[in-house]
Design a protein around this motif. Structure first.
Motif, PDB file in Angstrom:
ATOM      1  N   ILE A   7     -88.947 -70.405 -22.462  1.00  7.47           N
ATOM      2  CA  ILE A   7     -88.879 -70.829 -23.862  1.00  7.47           C
ATOM      3  C   ILE A   7     -87.536 -71.500 -24.144  1.00  7.47           C
ATOM      4  O   ILE A   7     -87.462 -72.551 -24.780  1.00  7.47           O
ATOM      5  CB  ILE A   7     -89.100 -69.624 -24.790  1.00  7.47           C
ATOM      6  N   ALA A  27     -95.270 -77.861 -24.735  1.00  5.46           N
ATOM      7  CA  ALA A  27     -95.065 -76.552 -24.123  1.00  5.46           C
ATOM      8  C   ALA A  27     -96.193 -76.215 -23.163  1.00  5.46           C
ATOM      9  O   ALA A  27     -95.990 -75.535 -22.146  1.00  5.46           O
ATOM     10  CB  ALA A  27     -94.953 -75.484 -25.208  1.00  5.46           C
ATOM     11  N   ILE A  35     -94.638 -67.891 -30.887  1.00  5.90           N
ATOM     12  CA  ILE A  35     -94.816 -68.333 -29.503  1.00  5.90           C
ATOM     13  C   ILE A  35     -96.234 -68.022 -29.031  1.00  5.90           C
ATOM     14  O   ILE A  35     -96.711 -66.894 -29.144  1.00  5.90           O
ATOM     15  CB  ILE A  35     -93.789 -67.645 -28.595  1.00  5.90           C
ATOM     16  N   LEU A  38     -87.039 -75.579 -25.459  1.00  4.19           N
ATOM     17  CA  LEU A  38     -86.884 -75.758 -26.900  1.00  4.19           C
ATOM     18  C   LEU A  38     -85.470 -76.129 -27.357  1.00  4.19           C
ATOM     19  O   LEU A  38     -85.189 -76.084 -28.538  1.00  4.19           O
ATOM     20  CB  LEU A  38     -87.320 -74.469 -27.633  1.00  4.19           C
ATOM     21  N   GLY A  63     -89.709 -68.781 -32.431  1.00  2.63           N
ATOM     22  CA  GLY A  63     -89.849 -67.602 -31.580  1.00  2.63           C
ATOM     23  C   GLY A  63     -90.917 -66.646 -32.068  1.00  2.63           C
ATOM     24  O   GLY A  63     -91.610 -66.001 -31.281  1.00  2.63           O
ATOM     25  N   LEU A 119     -88.477 -62.219 -27.753  1.00  6.95           N
ATOM     26  CA  LEU A 119     -88.569 -63.661 -27.548  1.00  6.95           C
ATOM     27  C   LEU A 119     -88.039 -64.439 -28.748  1.00  6.95           C
ATOM     28  O   LEU A 119     -87.381 -65.476 -28.574  1.00  6.95           O
ATOM     29  CB  LEU A 119     -90.032 -64.054 -27.282  1.00  6.95           C
ATOM     30  N   GLN A 169     -96.920 -70.718 -24.162  1.00  6.48           N
ATOM     31  CA  GLN A 169     -96.385 -70.207 -22.898  1.00  6.48           C
ATOM     32  C   GLN A 169     -97.128 -68.965 -22.427  1.00  6.48           C
ATOM     33  O   GLN A 169     -97.427 -68.810 -21.239  1.00  6.48           O
ATOM     34  CB  GLN A 169     -94.883 -69.895 -23.054  1.00  6.48           C
ATOM     35  N   SER A 176     -95.429 -75.346 -19.321  1.00  8.48           N
ATOM     36  CA  SER A 176     -95.851 -74.027 -18.856  1.00  8.48           C
ATOM     37  C   SER A 176     -96.770 -74.139 -17.642  1.00  8.48           C
ATOM     38  O   SER A 176     -96.705 -73.318 -16.721  1.00  8.48           O
ATOM     39  CB  SER A 176     -96.565 -73.272 -19.984  1.00  8.48           C
ATOM     40  N   SER A 208     -84.439 -65.871 -27.985  1.00 11.66           N
ATOM     41  CA  SER A 208     -84.440 -67.331 -27.813  1.00 11.66           C
ATOM     42  C   SER A 208     -83.603 -68.016 -28.882  1.00 11.66           C
ATOM     43  O   SER A 208     -82.936 -69.022 -28.604  1.00 11.66           O
ATOM     44  CB  SER A 208     -85.878 -67.863 -27.839  1.00 11.66           C
TER      45      SER A 208
END
Length: 310
Positions: free
Chosen positions: A181, A132, A245, A185, A242, A91, A248, A136, A95
């Motif tokens: 993500i 977020a 995170i 972002l 990242g 991630l 989410q 989500s 990302s």
């Protein structure tokens, strides 16, 4: 007369130094309350986390025992920890690359838009204004396997075979998280690239075009080197984002199915507040901090060296 002038000059010099010292003192006094607050809220708890990482503290009772490096040894031997590390790497690095590539492409498009430019820039930036957690939550309903909009649309389009339990499939959940993500972002990154693109001297672009360079060559040899600073900033910020995170994963999967979609940040949270192993979770937090610091320093060093080369 010369002596009087030298004396006057020396007094003036001393007055300037005294005024500079007073200005520095005033600036320090203005920043002191915020400095104290930062130390109290961030630095002291961080140092205490290092201390607690060597204990069996459960997060509730006032008493705990020091266990040395046992927490760190258990973490290193934990398959769950390495799974969360793998997810965080996917991630974080994934990302960072995807967000920067897409954001740069969108910024290049926005840079060439002449009409309604402000409207399109606002549309691109809007997702970044929504937390977020809220994004989500919306996606959680959209991806629901029973009544979600995504499966409904696929079914109505005759693509029933693609309808899926998006949040319950352990093989695909990490890629679903990666998509979400990247979706939320990219606004800030795009605007940073766009502001840097608009500062590229048009004389250089026009000179390259006069010399016969096509659009790709102009981008490669003129625009891209000028973007080196913003690439460093955007990639570093995306990489750090990242690594940590959490929202989410918390909203969409709760780390599931099982522990499959846990990231390091969520792994630490669940240990400390869900399983009452605050000492063990503190050790994991220390490891995450070390990973973030090392990767950030390496990334910055590489990106800075690339700026100098270009």
């Amino acid at each position: 007369m010369a002596t009087v002038r030298r004396g006057t000059s020396g007094a003036s010099h001393n007055a300037i130094h005294a005024q500079a010292r007073r200005n520095k003192l005033m600036m320090f006094l203005f920043t002191l309350p915020m400095l104290v607050l930062f130390l109290w809220i961030v630095i002291f708890p961080s140092l205490q986390s290092i201390q607690l990482s060597f204990t069996n503290y459960d997060g509730i009772s006032a008493k705990y025992d020091y266990v040395g490096l046992r927490n760190y040894q258990e973490i290193i031997g934990s398959g769950r920890f390495w799974n969360s590390t793998k997810n965080t790497l996917i991630l974080g690095i994934g990302s960072a690359f995807i967000i920067n590539v897409i954001s740069l492409a969108v910024a290049l498009l926005l840079d060439h838009i002449k009409h309604f430019a402000g409207f399109f820039r606002t549309i691109v930036y809007l997702p970044s204004l929504v937390s977020a957690f809220i994004v989500s939550t919306i996606w959680k309903y959209m991806l629901n396997s029973n009544f979600g909009a995504v499966n409904e649309i696929l079914t109505k389009m005759g693509l029933d075979s693609l309808a899926h339990d998006w949040l319950g499939d352990s093989k695909h959940i990490i890629w679903v998280l990666l998509f979400l993500i990247c979706f939320t972002l990219g606004g800030n990154t795009t605007l940073i690239y766009l502001s840097n693109l608009q500062s590229v001297p048009q004389e250089l672009v026009e000179a390259a075009e006069v010399d016969g360079a096509n659009g790709l060559q102009v981008f490669r040899h003129v625009t891209w080197p000028m973007l080196a600073g913003s690439v460093t900033v955007n990639f570093t910020l995306a990489l750090i984002g990242g690594w940590v995170i959490f929202d989410q994963v918390m909203v969409l999967t709760g780390g599931g199915p099982g522990f499959v979609s846990e990231t390091m940040a969520f792994f630490i949270y669940r240990l400390g507040f869900g399983e009452y192993r605050a000492g063990f979770g503190s050790a994991a937090a220390v490891i995450l901090f070390i990973v973030v610091m090392i990767t950030t320093l390496i990334t910055n060093k590489y990106m800075r060296s690339r700026e100098i080369q270009q």
